[in-house]
Design an enzyme around this catalytic site. Structure first.
Site, short mmCIF file in Angstrom:
data_model
loop_
_atom_site.label_atom_id
_atom_site.label_comp_id
_atom_site.label_asym_id
_atom_site.label_seq_id
_atom_site.Cartn_x
_atom_site.Cartn_y
_atom_site.Cartn_z
N GLN A 70 7.26 10.21 41.72
CA GLN A 70 7.58 11.49 41.10
C GLN A 70 8.15 12.47 42.13
O GLN A 70 7.95 12.32 43.32
CB GLN A 70 6.34 12.08 40.43
N ARG A 71 8.90 13.45 41.62
CA ARG A 71 9.55 14.49 42.44
C ARG A 71 10.60 13.90 43.37
O ARG A 71 10.84 14.41 44.47
CB ARG A 71 8.51 15.28 43.24
N CYS A 114 8.03 6.90 24.52
CA CYS A 114 7.12 7.18 25.64
C CYS A 114 7.94 7.10 26.92
O CYS A 114 8.79 6.23 27.05
CB CYS A 114 5.98 6.17 25.66
N GLU A 160 10.50 11.65 21.35
CA GLU A 160 9.42 11.85 20.40
C GLU A 160 8.45 12.89 20.93
O GLU A 160 8.15 12.92 22.12
CB GLU A 160 8.71 10.52 20.14
N SER A 163 4.55 15.15 27.48
CA SER A 163 3.54 15.62 28.42
C SER A 163 4.05 16.88 29.09
O SER A 163 5.23 17.24 28.98
CB SER A 163 3.26 14.54 29.48
N GLY A 178 13.60 12.55 41.71
CA GLY A 178 14.79 12.44 40.88
C GLY A 178 14.83 11.25 39.95
O GLY A 178 15.80 11.08 39.20
N TYR A 179 13.77 10.42 39.96
CA TYR A 179 13.79 9.23 39.11
C TYR A 179 13.58 9.57 37.64
O TYR A 179 14.10 8.87 36.76
CB TYR A 179 12.72 8.24 39.57
N GLY A 180 12.80 10.61 37.36
CA GLY A 180 12.60 11.00 35.97
C GLY A 180 13.91 11.38 35.30
O GLY A 180 14.14 11.06 34.13
#
Length: 506
Positions: A370-371, A362, A396, A400, A373-375
């Site tokens: 969000q938006r 997950c 996995e 999303s 660059g952390y993702g």
């Protein structure tokens, strides 16, 4: 309602009766004009509830993404205009169908003896936790114990999952028999029979199309929390999260940003903050640079904290349906630091031992970060851990919709960098070379190459071609890229677990 990630078209093409309504007479299934972003927009009333501030209506707006559904007060509904009433014939059919389903369910009730066995097992599980009773425990005990012990299988036998969501995490965001709301809280919607897929077809479908949950009940589930105060931020949830039902009546719930405990009363929350001594996630700090830190938390050692993290993340992941069994998972939490402590940015979880080779179960970046660059940092960190383990990893499925976009961007950028490096050295490159260099599975590499149309068949050979357009796009993204994980700063060794540490906590 539309599936998660799609734009909802309110109502059907059938003619409806129109007439005046009041806050007391309007009911579920009505279509009215509701104020949103300074404009009156067509919306369907999917649910109604009474809160401490008054009656609220759950609205699904025409041509808006499902995550933008929201609870609105009566003042935002224009009752001067006629509303469209639901078809009475359909209501009768639905009532008859509901009665039939109820009678069928009553015939299949398990024996009293079996119920007593299940209850005793749940009591043993709670006692083995070794912690004080938690509000979540009472909620879990009211649910069917057998269903919650199933390990991530859909009805057609498919392994899935966030969830963000993203997602939807075996035991954290897996598509097991989920904890459902009461039947009267499910909106009036057509429940079409879902097509059945083989395991391979389902994985392929989810891999290429993003997070589209295959469970119609999950799609029609109503968001129960309207607003969340989390540290310095006020968050507006996107999806349902199974907090105790008493919180449904609250206009806002308060979550401690350090220990993740949740409260419905501001006074109780303030009292808790004065006593809370936690200032960072309860685990080992395994990475630190000038911007962020990463903490590793064992789900077995910090059950309550990890369960609370799963409840928080479910509000922003449409396919995360099982939240209680966190024992078989490790959680890697990314934080930013200041003089007050470490503030959660996002996290990913992974199985202590994955038979399918997944390196992420997950993954979620909280909406306020969000938006930025952390993702990408979360994704990169998961692959850096896979490199240290000497394994090829893959997230996995399903991801999303936002998670799928983030992974595709990460894969494409890194694959292009690898190919350009091989080209400069004038060396031959294979899919296996790319997979080993990036700790990606060959399947993910091949899917990315196909999506970017970089695989061609020329003169009897399969070749990889990098279009000039993609090279220019990569150069632009490099100029914007600010943060990267420095592998030299990671202080981590792959943990070794006994069989007891890897099992579920029932």
């Amino acid at each position: 309602m539309s599936p998660p990630g799609g734009d909802a078209t309110v109502g059907s093409d059938e003619k409806r009766q129109k007439g005046k309504a009041t806050p007391d007479t309007i009911k579920m299934g009505c279509i009215a004009m509701v104020m949103k972003e300074g404009q009156l927009r067509r919306a369907e009333i999917l649910s109604i509830k009474d809160t401490k501030s008054g009656r609220q209506f759950y609205c699904n707006f025409d041509n808006f993404n499902k995550r933008l559904d929201e609870w609105v007060p009566a003042a935002r509904i224009d009752f001067e205009q006629d509303v469209e009433w639901p078809n009475p014939d359909k209501d009768k059919q639905k009532d008859a169908k509901t009665k039939k389903n109820n009678s069928t369910v009553s015939k299949k009730q398990p024996s009293k003896k079996n119920n007593q066995k299940k209850a005793s097992k749940r009591e043993q599980s709670v006692a083995s936790d070794g912690q004080t009773p938690h509000p979540w425990t009472e909620f879990v005990e009211s649910q069917p114990g057998k269903n919650n012990r199933q390990r991530g299988k859909t009805e057609d036998g498919t392994d899935v999952n966030a969830s963000l969501e993203v997602g939807g995490d075996k035991g954290v965001k897996r598509k097991a028999d989920e904890i459902d709301m009461d039947e009267d809280e499910i909106p009036a919607a057509k429940k079409q029979r879902q097509p059945s897929f083989s395991r391979e077809q389902e994985i392929e479908k989810l891999r290429t199309s993003g997070s589209m949950t295959q469970n119609p009940t999950e799609i029609s589930r109503i968001r129960n929390i309207s607003k969340v105060e989390f540290g310095r931020y006020v968050l507006f949830p996107w999806y349902f999260s199974p907090y105790p039902q008493i919180f449904d009546q609250e206009d806002c719930i308060y979550i401690c940003e350090f220990c993740l405990s949740y409260y419905g009363e501001l006074k109780s929350f303030v009292r808790h903050r004065q006593k809370c001594t936690l200032h960072h996630p309860p685990g080992n700090e395994i990475y630190r640079d000038d911007y962020v830190s990463f903490f590793e938390i064992d789900g077995r050692r910090q059950r309550t904290w990890c369960r609370n993290l799963c409840l928080l993340s479910k509000m922003f992941l449409d396919h995360k349906t099982l939240y209680y069994d966190v024992d078989p998972f490790l959680f890697y939490v990314m934080t930013t630091r200041d003089d007050r402590g470490c503030h959660i940015i996002g996290y990913f979880s992974k199985e202590k031992e994955s038979t399918d080779g997944y390196n992420v179960a997950c993954i979620l970046t909280l909406p306020q970060y969000q938006r930025k660059g952390y993702g990408r940092l979360l994704i990169q960190f998961s692959y850096e851990l896979s490199k240290i383990e000497g394994k090829l990893g893959s997230p996995e499925k399903p991801l999303s919709d936002l998670g799928l976009l983030s992974y595709r961007q990460y894969w494409s950028e890194n694959i292009i960098d690898i190919l350009l490096g091989y080209n400069e050295r004038k060396e031959a490159c294979t899919i296996e070379n790319i997979a080993v260099a990036l700790a990606m599975t060959t399947q993910d590499v091949e899917h990315t190459l196909q999506a970017l149309k970089m695989q061609v068949y020329h003169k009897g050979e399969h070749k990889i071609v990098v279009p000039e357009k993609l090279i220019k796009q990569r150069e632009k993204s490099k100029a914007k890229q600010k943060r990267l994980i420095d592998p030299e700063r990671i202080q981590w060794k792959p943990p070794v677990f006994t069989a007891l540490n890897r099992t579920w906590g029932w």
